[in-house]
Design a protein around this motif. Structure first.
Motif, PDB file in Angstrom:
ATOM      1  N   LEU A  85       0.874  -1.173   0.000  1.00  0.00           N
ATOM      2  CA  LEU A  85       0.000   0.000   0.000  1.00  0.00           C
ATOM      3  C   LEU A  85       0.908   1.218   0.000  1.00  0.00           C
ATOM      4  O   LEU A  85       1.634   1.458   0.971  1.00  0.00           O
ATOM      5  CB  LEU A  85      -0.920  -0.013   1.224  1.00  0.00           C
ATOM      6  N   ARG A  86       0.874   1.983  -1.065  1.00  0.00           N
ATOM      7  CA  ARG A  86       1.869   3.020  -1.298  1.00  0.00           C
ATOM      8  C   ARG A  86       1.395   4.421  -0.928  1.00  0.00           C
ATOM      9  O   ARG A  86       0.274   4.815  -1.232  1.00  0.00           O
ATOM     10  CB  ARG A  86       2.239   3.075  -2.786  1.00  0.00           C
ATOM     11  N   PHE A  87       2.283   5.144  -0.269  1.00  0.00           N
ATOM     12  CA  PHE A  87       2.116   6.578  -0.052  1.00  0.00           C
ATOM     13  C   PHE A  87       3.395   7.258  -0.513  1.00  0.00           C
ATOM     14  O   PHE A  87       4.482   6.681  -0.430  1.00  0.00           O
ATOM     15  CB  PHE A  87       1.886   6.893   1.431  1.00  0.00           C
ATOM     16  N   TRP A  88       3.272   8.495  -0.956  1.00  0.00           N
ATOM     17  CA  TRP A  88       4.484   9.212  -1.363  1.00  0.00           C
ATOM     18  C   TRP A  88       5.331   9.579  -0.164  1.00  0.00           C
ATOM     19  O   TRP A  88       6.520   9.392  -0.136  1.00  0.00           O
ATOM     20  CB  TRP A  88       4.128  10.471  -2.147  1.00  0.00           C
ATOM     21  N   ARG A  89       4.698  10.172   0.839  1.00  0.00           N
ATOM     22  CA  ARG A  89       5.463  10.634   2.000  1.00  0.00           C
ATOM     23  C   ARG A  89       4.642  10.370   3.252  1.00  0.00           C
ATOM     24  O   ARG A  89       3.418  10.367   3.219  1.00  0.00           O
ATOM     25  CB  ARG A  89       5.741  12.148   1.902  1.00  0.00           C
ATOM     26  N   ASP A  90       5.337  10.189   4.390  1.00  0.00           N
ATOM     27  CA  ASP A  90       4.587   9.934   5.616  1.00  0.00           C
ATOM     28  C   ASP A  90       3.811  11.165   6.077  1.00  0.00           C
ATOM     29  O   ASP A  90       2.859  11.041   6.834  1.00  0.00           O
ATOM     30  CB  ASP A  90       5.507   9.420   6.730  1.00  0.00           C
ATOM     31  N   ASP A  91       4.188  12.358   5.583  1.00  0.00           N
ATOM     32  CA  ASP A  91       3.434  13.545   6.013  1.00  0.00           C
ATOM     33  C   ASP A  91       2.066  13.628   5.328  1.00  0.00           C
ATOM     34  O   ASP A  91       1.255  14.483   5.650  1.00  0.00           O
ATOM     35  CB  ASP A  91       4.234  14.834   5.784  1.00  0.00           C
ATOM     36  N   GLN A  92       1.785  12.731   4.396  1.00  0.00           N
ATOM     37  CA  GLN A  92       0.452  12.692   3.805  1.00  0.00           C
ATOM     38  C   GLN A  92      -0.587  12.214   4.806  1.00  0.00           C
ATOM     39  O   GLN A  92      -1.782  12.375   4.570  1.00  0.00           O
ATOM     40  CB  GLN A  92       0.439  11.760   2.590  1.00  0.00           C
ATOM     41  N   SER A  93      -0.128  11.650   5.904  1.00  0.00           N
ATOM     42  CA  SER A  93      -1.065  11.169   6.909  1.00  0.00           C
ATOM     43  C   SER A  93      -1.884  12.308   7.503  1.00  0.00           C
ATOM     44  O   SER A  93      -2.884  12.066   8.183  1.00  0.00           O
ATOM     45  CB  SER A  93      -0.317  10.426   8.018  1.00  0.00           C
ATOM     46  N   GLU A  94      -1.479  13.558   7.255  1.00  0.00           N
ATOM     47  CA  GLU A  94      -2.221  14.701   7.771  1.00  0.00           C
ATOM     48  C   GLU A  94      -3.407  15.056   6.878  1.00  0.00           C
ATOM     49  O   GLU A  94      -4.277  15.828   7.283  1.00  0.00           O
ATOM     50  CB  GLU A  94      -1.291  15.917   7.901  1.00  0.00           C
ATOM     51  N   GLU A  95      -3.473  14.519   5.672  1.00  0.00           N
ATOM     52  CA  GLU A  95      -4.599  14.809   4.789  1.00  0.00           C
ATOM     53  C   GLU A  95      -5.818  14.010   5.254  1.00  0.00           C
ATOM     54  O   GLU A  95      -5.703  12.826   5.566  1.00  0.00           O
ATOM     55  CB  GLU A  95      -4.242  14.459   3.349  1.00  0.00           C
TER      56      GLU A  95
END
Length: 276
Positions: free
Chosen positions: A139-149
């Protein structure tokens, strides 16, 4: 030595994500006959294929037949999808050729979808893949800071309801169940032929360990050349063996091995700086 080959079975996509570059090439999907012609040739070089460059592979009108051809050819397939069409393929994991399934959860911010229904489908696939010990899932995310979206927070909450995040022993990766991972990767800029050159020296895996075949048959060095700027030839018009013995490819490969970049697109590409 070529380790993997990307095959763009379609350059069409049902989303417009900001992290993907829109292809300048006309919309096109490979026919089954064309795909079979390509498979017969690439299997002489590698067993590992990736069914994407640009586009959403599950949009291909004969996607299941393509997977059947991969099964029959003994290929090892990596599939990257935005996940929006996974519910159309309930038997996806039954294909013996499917080695790894990567779902781009970063695309959720660009989807008009019910997050709970989407995550139900994704998590059910994860559970099945883990129990049958194949394929690997990511399960891919670009950056861990996307968790704030907000949409990403909701997706994470759904994962946490069913899974416990554990260290995976791999960089930027967490295990959520056996054989299933959440991964993060730094975003990158797509190389642009209109950008100025940065350097004529450097190293990359493109053309050396990997090749890509675009949906019109154009053979290029890597999955970032989605417009076919560095066209070594066309696999639908001449054998891959002839393409790889051609002057442009030979100069390109010899240059890379000697840390010399012979093509403008490579000289303007920043992704290559990851390979020192």
């Amino acid at each position: 030595m070529i380790k993997r080959i990307y095959i763009e079975i379609t350059n069409l996509c049902n989303l417009r994500c900001s992290f993907c570059r829109k292809s300048r090439k006309p919309p096109r999907s490979l026919s089954l006959q064309e795909f079979e012609q390509i498979i017969r040739q690439v299997r002489e070089y590698t067993d590992y294929i990736y069914l994407h460059v640009q586009g959403e592979p599950l949009l291909h009108p004969a996607f299941s037949r393509i997977m059947d051809l991969c099964d029959a050819s003994g290929m090892q397939v990596q599939l990257v999808t935005n996940g929006s069409l996974l519910n159309r393929f309930p038997d996806l994991l039954s294909h013996c050729s499917l080695r790894k399934l990567s779902v781009s959860l970063q695309s959720l911010a660009f989807q008009n979808t019910d997050i709970d229904s989407y995550m139900d489908t994704v998590l059910a696939l994860c559970s099945t893949a883990s129990k049958q010990k194949r394929p690997f899932m990511e399960l891919r995310f670009w950056r861990d800071d996307q968790s704030e979206e907000p949409v990403i927070r909701k997706a994470f909450a759904r994962i946490e309801e069913h899974c416990e995040f554990q260290p995976a022993g791999r960089k930027n990766s967490l295990s959520i169940m056996p054989g299933v991972y959440v991964t993060y990767a730094n975003s990158f800029d797509w190389p642009d032929p209109d950008e100025p050159e940065q350097s004529d020296s450097g190293y990359c895996l493109g053309g050396i360990e990997q090749l890509a075949v675009l949906s019109d048959g154009t053979v290029v060095p890597c999955c970032l050349d989605c417009d076919g700027v560095i066209a070594f030839g066309n696999i639908l018009q001449e054998p891959l063996s002839s393409i790889l013995s051609g002057e442009r490819y030979r100069k390109f490969a010899e240059g890379i091995m000697n840390r010399k970049l012979t093509e403008h697109l490579c000289r303007s590409c920043t992704f290559r700086t990851r390979f020192r």
